[in-house]
Design an enzyme around this catalytic site. Structure first.
Site, short mmCIF file in Angstrom:
data_model
loop_
_atom_site.label_atom_id
_atom_site.label_comp_id
_atom_site.label_asym_id
_atom_site.label_seq_id
_atom_site.Cartn_x
_atom_site.Cartn_y
_atom_site.Cartn_z
N LYS A 1 0.84 -1.20 0.00
CA LYS A 1 0.00 0.00 0.00
C LYS A 1 0.88 1.25 0.00
CE LYS A 1 -3.89 -2.20 -0.02
NZ LYS A 1 -4.78 -2.39 1.12
N ARG B 1 -2.68 -10.67 4.04
CA ARG B 1 -2.86 -10.79 2.59
C ARG B 1 -1.69 -10.08 1.93
NH1 ARG B 1 -5.03 -7.71 -1.53
NH2 ARG B 1 -6.17 -8.85 -3.16
#
Length: 283
Positions: free
Chosen positions: A220, A259
């Site tokens: 991210k 994840r």
């Protein structure tokens, strides 16, 4: 199938990502070919993944939604092939029809980044499938583009807690059983860098709740900024070391799963956390 059937005893589960897409922010286009996607799923398992998260639609900033039939045609064959080899999969979708197709193909979990809000039929499909489901927080007006930030009422942690509680109520009311619910605080989805770090700082408050927690921080932008703040040019993969750090801390605190794109480094981080928590009792 229940969440406990997917849970890895003694350590955090590692969910490897296979994006069967043209435009995912990290690896769009690399695994669009079905055979390539299946091979990548096998490779991630060989590297230490416990489950493969298969997605056929990108939610990156600026992404355009694909047709439901296209999304299903991308994910179902991959899920079928991996399931036939005994590899547990989850389907990353906001569409009830795609979730139903994935369930028919043998998927082990439905992972909806909208928390069931993007499709009015999703909760019903989740209940009918009787599979584990992951409900994620994403406050947005129009699902499909993770760009920008939302108004979380001045307290993002409280908003995520309260919203996830409502999503759980929605799922339970539709017939999803409590034992099949996993929650995801939605790092990076309509959240600022400050929001994301606040949520990670508050992770213990989520872990102490009634449901297992999946942490999805991999690559991210707020993790890429760790290097960018030092004046370095970065691409998404440069966030893998920072991702591994988040993985290790999350796993050590008791996260149910992470994840991730880069499985080897995060599997190492998970194993280190497990050994650390065991304190030598594992021999």
């Amino acid at each position: 199938m229940r969440v406990r059937d997917l849970t890895v005893p003694g350590r955090c589960l590692v969910m490897g990502i296979v994006n069967v897409t043209e435009d995912s922010f990290s690896d769009g286009g690399r695994w669009l070919d079905i055979d390539a996607a299946i091979a990548h799923g096998r490779e991630l398992v060989a590297q230490g993944a416990d489950m493969i998260d298969v997605g056929g639609e990108s939610t990156r900033p600026g992404a355009t939604r694909v047709d439901a039939a296209v999304e299903a045609a991308r994910v179902a064959p991959v899920i079928t092939a991996l399931a036939q080899e005994g590899i547990p999969t989850s389907v990353d979708t906001m569409r009830a029809s795609v979730a139903a197709a994935a369930a028919e193909a043998g998927v082990a979990m439905i992972n909806d980044v909208s928390g069931g809000l993007a499709d009015p039929d999703m909760y019903r499909v989740m209940a009918d499938a009787d599979l584990p489901v992951c409900l994620m927080h994403w406050r947005t007006v129009q699902f499909g583009d993770a760009a920008g930030a939302s108004d979380h009422g001045g307290d993002v942690v409280r908003d995520v807690h309260e919203t996830l509680a409502r999503l759980v109520d929605n799922a339970l009311a539709a017939g999803v059983v409590r034992e099949n619910i996993v929650l995801d605080p939605g790092l990076g989805f309509a959240k600022t860098r400050v929001d994301n770090w606040a949520l990670l700082n508050a992770l213990p408050t989520f872990l102490s709740g009634d449901f297992p927690v999946l942490v999805g921080a991999s690559r991210k932008r707020f993790l890429s900024s760790v290097r960018a703040d030092r004046g370095l040019e970065v691409v998404p993969a440069d966030a893998d070391p920072a991702t591994a750090a988040v993985t290790a801390i999350s796993a050590q605190m008791g996260a149910w799963g992470v994840r991730v794109h880069n499985v080897p480094v995060s599997r190492d981080a998970v194993d280190v956390a497990a050994a650390w928590n065991a304190g030598g009792s594992r021999g």
